[in-house]
Design a protein around this motif. Structure first.
Motif, PDB file in Angstrom:
ATOM      1  N   VAL A  69       0.865  -1.177   0.000  1.00  0.00           N
ATOM      2  CA  VAL A  69       0.000   0.000   0.000  1.00  0.00           C
ATOM      3  C   VAL A  69       0.902   1.228   0.000  1.00  0.00           C
ATOM      4  CG1 VAL A  69      -1.935  -1.155   1.149  1.00  0.00           C
ATOM      5  CG2 VAL A  69      -0.205  -0.002   2.516  1.00  0.00           C
ATOM      6  N   PRO A  70       0.458   2.342  -0.555  1.00  0.00           N
ATOM      7  CA  PRO A  70       1.299   3.539  -0.583  1.00  0.00           C
ATOM      8  C   PRO A  70       1.669   4.007   0.824  1.00  0.00           C
ATOM      9  CG  PRO A  70      -0.584   3.772  -2.054  1.00  0.00           C
ATOM     10  CD  PRO A  70      -0.813   2.531  -1.252  1.00  0.00           C
ATOM     11  N   ALA A  71       2.883   4.497   0.966  1.00  0.00           N
ATOM     12  CA  ALA A  71       3.362   5.011   2.254  1.00  0.00           C
ATOM     13  C   ALA A  71       2.703   6.355   2.539  1.00  0.00           C
ATOM     14  CB  ALA A  71       4.872   5.161   2.235  1.00  0.00           C
ATOM     15  N   GLN A  72       2.281   6.538   3.752  1.00  0.00           N
ATOM     16  CA  GLN A  72       1.710   7.813   4.180  1.00  0.00           C
ATOM     17  C   GLN A  72       2.782   8.574   4.946  1.00  0.00           C
ATOM     18  OE1 GLN A  72      -1.406   8.741   3.258  1.00  0.00           O
ATOM     19  NE2 GLN A  72      -1.453   6.806   2.144  1.00  0.00           N
ATOM     20  N   GLY A  73       3.274   9.664   4.390  1.00  0.00           N
ATOM     21  CA  GLY A  73       4.274  10.471   5.088  1.00  0.00           C
ATOM     22  C   GLY A  73       5.686   9.925   5.017  1.00  0.00           C
ATOM     23  N   GLY A  74       5.953   9.025   4.097  1.00  0.00           N
ATOM     24  CA  GLY A  74       7.287   8.449   3.969  1.00  0.00           C
ATOM     25  C   GLY A  74       7.375   7.092   4.633  1.00  0.00           C
ATOM     26  N   PRO A  75       8.400   6.313   4.275  1.00  0.00           N
ATOM     27  CA  PRO A  75       8.523   4.966   4.831  1.00  0.00           C
ATOM     28  C   PRO A  75       8.900   4.984   6.308  1.00  0.00           C
ATOM     29  CG  PRO A  75      10.408   5.469   3.443  1.00  0.00           C
ATOM     30  CD  PRO A  75       9.450   6.620   3.324  1.00  0.00           C
ATOM     31  N   ASP A  76       8.268   4.101   7.069  1.00  0.00           N
ATOM     32  CA  ASP A  76       8.638   3.927   8.467  1.00  0.00           C
ATOM     33  C   ASP A  76       9.545   2.699   8.579  1.00  0.00           C
ATOM     34  OD1 ASP A  76       6.872   1.815   8.146  1.00  0.00           O
ATOM     35  OD2 ASP A  76       5.386   2.581   9.543  1.00  0.00           O
ATOM     36  N   LEU A  77       9.961   2.367   9.790  1.00  0.00           N
ATOM     37  CA  LEU A  77      10.872   1.223   9.966  1.00  0.00           C
ATOM     38  C   LEU A  77      10.264  -0.076   9.444  1.00  0.00           C
ATOM     39  CD1 LEU A  77      12.495   1.627  13.494  1.00  0.00           C
ATOM     40  CD2 LEU A  77      13.597   1.807  11.253  1.00  0.00           C
ATOM     41  N   ARG A  78       8.996  -0.275   9.688  1.00  0.00           N
ATOM     42  CA  ARG A  78       8.357  -1.519   9.244  1.00  0.00           C
ATOM     43  C   ARG A  78       8.428  -1.657   7.726  1.00  0.00           C
ATOM     44  NH1 ARG A  78       2.150  -2.825   9.611  1.00  0.00           N
ATOM     45  NH2 ARG A  78       2.194  -4.961   8.877  1.00  0.00           N
ATOM     46  N   ARG A  79       8.129  -0.580   7.010  1.00  0.00           N
ATOM     47  CA  ARG A  79       8.185  -0.618   5.546  1.00  0.00           C
ATOM     48  C   ARG A  79       9.611  -0.895   5.087  1.00  0.00           C
ATOM     49  NH1 ARG A  79       5.039   0.935   1.173  1.00  0.00           N
ATOM     50  NH2 ARG A  79       3.426   1.472   2.661  1.00  0.00           N
ATOM     51  N   LEU A  80      10.595  -0.249   5.703  1.00  0.00           N
ATOM     52  CA  LEU A  80      11.988  -0.509   5.321  1.00  0.00           C
ATOM     53  C   LEU A  80      12.355  -1.970   5.572  1.00  0.00           C
ATOM     54  CD1 LEU A  80      13.884   2.683   6.566  1.00  0.00           C
ATOM     55  CD2 LEU A  80      13.055   2.161   4.249  1.00  0.00           C
ATOM     56  N   ARG A  81      11.857  -2.529   6.677  1.00  0.00           N
ATOM     57  CA  ARG A  81      12.138  -3.933   7.001  1.00  0.00           C
ATOM     58  C   ARG A  81      11.509  -4.858   5.962  1.00  0.00           C
ATOM     59  NH1 ARG A  81       9.085  -7.600   9.364  1.00  0.00           N
ATOM     60  NH2 ARG A  81       7.665  -6.157  10.416  1.00  0.00           N
ATOM     61  N   VAL A  82      10.256  -4.591   5.612  1.00  0.00           N
ATOM     62  CA  VAL A  82       9.574  -5.420   4.607  1.00  0.00           C
ATOM     63  C   VAL A  82      10.286  -5.305   3.262  1.00  0.00           C
ATOM     64  CG1 VAL A  82       7.422  -5.678   3.291  1.00  0.00           C
ATOM     65  CG2 VAL A  82       7.351  -5.433   5.785  1.00  0.00           C
ATOM     66  N   LEU A  83      10.674  -4.089   2.895  1.00  0.00           N
ATOM     67  CA  LEU A  83      11.390  -3.901   1.630  1.00  0.00           C
ATOM     68  C   LEU A  83      12.741  -4.611   1.631  1.00  0.00           C
ATOM     69  CD1 LEU A  83      10.531  -0.170   0.874  1.00  0.00           C
ATOM     70  CD2 LEU A  83       9.719  -2.192  -0.369  1.00  0.00           C
TER      71      LEU A  83
END
Length: 145
Positions: A69-83
């Motif tokens: 899903v699109p990031a709201q306000g930029g990537p957080d730690l969880r998104r960076l971890r998943v990526l």
């Protein structure tokens, strides 16, 4: 499943259909048992683990972030971890942090930005810059407020 999954069920289904795979064929390609699991992901009833998400992206020939899903306000730690295709435990181990500490930070429960050495360890574990890691910590912190 986490109710706030980063995986977009619609994007996952669209990517699979675009390359002409059935749910069962995709499951076989990525090494999971049966198309039922893919069906659950596409309905949003569960979500693939980060390393499985990377196998899906490779199988349908798209970047992992297109399945999120699109990031709201930029990537957080969880998104960076998943990526990065890592579990929280893997990040904590690679960054030399306790799992509870990393989980707290990922959830945005951060009183103050962690010490530089901890941020550098996170950046290395996540294969991103120190600036990106610091920004992700700030996003996570704002998101929990």
């Amino acid at each position: 499943m986490e109710s706030d999954s980063l995986v977009s069920p619609e994007a996952l289904r669209h990517a699979r259909v675009r390359v002409g795979l059935t749910q069962h064929e995709l499951a076989r390609l990525i090494g999971v048992a049966g198309g039922e699991r893919v069906s659950r992901w596409e309905r949003g009833a569960s979500a693939p683990r980060p390393e499985v998400l990377h196998r899906i992206a490779a199988a349908v020939d798209i970047p992992v972030d297109e399945l999120l899903v699109p990031a709201q306000g930029g990537p957080d730690l969880r998104r960076l971890r998943v990526l990065a295709g890592l579990s929280a435990r893997q990040v904590a181990e690679q960054a030399h942090l306790s799992l509870p500490t990393y989980a707290r930070w990922e959830a945005g429960r951060i009183d103050r930005i962690p010490p530089t050495a901890a941020i550098e360890g996170l950046a290395a574990a996540l294969s991103v810059s120190v600036d990106d890691t610091t920004a992700a910590l700030s996003v996570a912190r704002r998101g929990s407020a």
